[in-house]
Design an enzyme around this catalytic site. Structure first.
Site, PDB file in Angstrom:
ATOM      1  N   PRO A   2       0.827  -1.209   0.000  1.00 37.95           N
ATOM      2  CG  PRO A   2      -0.313  -1.253   2.039  1.00 37.95           C
ATOM      3  CD  PRO A   2       0.716  -1.963   1.226  1.00 37.95           C
ATOM      4  CG  PHE A   3       1.638   5.535  -2.108  1.00 38.11           C
ATOM      5  CD1 PHE A   3       2.815   5.909  -1.488  1.00 38.11           C
ATOM      6  CD2 PHE A   3       0.892   6.503  -2.747  1.00 38.11           C
ATOM      7  CE1 PHE A   3       3.247   7.223  -1.510  1.00 38.11           C
ATOM      8  CE2 PHE A   3       1.311   7.820  -2.787  1.00 38.11           C
ATOM      9  CZ  PHE A   3       2.494   8.176  -2.163  1.00 38.11           C
TER      10      PHE A   3
END
Length: 142
Positions: A2-3
Site C-alpha cells: 500500500p501507498f
C-alpha cells in the site's frame, strides 16, 4: 504494497507525525496482510483553507484534527478485511497520537498488480511468487 497519503492541517510536531505514521502502518500489518517492512507513506500538512471537509457528513463532529488517510492498495481486500482495518486503525490512532475516531477518514483504492514498480523499471508484483518474496525480504533486511 500500500501507498499511504496522510493529509492534515499544519502544526503537528514531528513526534505526532511519527506516531500517526506508526499507528496506521501497524494497523495495515495487523489486519491488511502487509509485510512489516512494506512502508511507503507521504504526509501532507496543509495551511488553513487547503484541507476542506464537512464537519458532520456521515460522522462527526469533526475538529481541526481531521485527518484524511488515502491508501492505494495493489490488490483488493474483502469487506471484512477492510472493516477490521478501519476499526483497528482508529483504535491505534486513538492510542497514539490521540486522534478521535470522528476525526479519521480512510479511503482505500485498489489498483492492478502490474501498475506498481518498486524500482529498477520492473513491475515486481506482476512476477510469479512476488508475495512470498515480499514477506521473505523482511527477513533479509534485519
Amino acid at each position: 504494497m500500500p501507498f499511504v497519503r496522510i493529509s492534515l492541517l499544519k502544526g503537528k510536531s514531528p513526534d505526532y507525525l511519527h506516531a500517526l505514521s506508526d499507528s496506521i502502518h501497524r494497523a495495515l500489518v495487523e489486519t491488511f496482510n502487509v509485510p512489516p517492512n512494506d512502508r511507503f507513506q507521504v504526509i501532507h500538512q496543509h495551511e488553513p483553507g487547503e484541507l476542506i471537509f464537512d464537519r458532520h457528513y456521515l460522522s462527526g463532529p469533526r475538529s481541526d484534527d481531521f485527518t484524511l488517510i488515502a491508501i492505494t492498495a495493489g490488490k483488493p481486500r474483502s469487506t471484512e478485511t477492510r472493516r477490521a482495518f478501519f476499526k483497528r486503525a482508529v483504535e491505534l490512532l486513538g492510542e497514539s497520537p490521540g486522534l478521535r475516531a470522528e476525526d479519521v477518514m480512510i479511503v482505500v483504492t485498489t489498483t492492478s498488480e502490474d501498475e506498481w514498480s518498486f524500482g529498477g523499471g520492473k513491475a515486481q508484483m506482476a512476477e510469479p511468487g512476488w508475495e512470498r518474496r515480499a514477506f521473505e525480504s523482511m527477513e533479509t533486511s534485519r
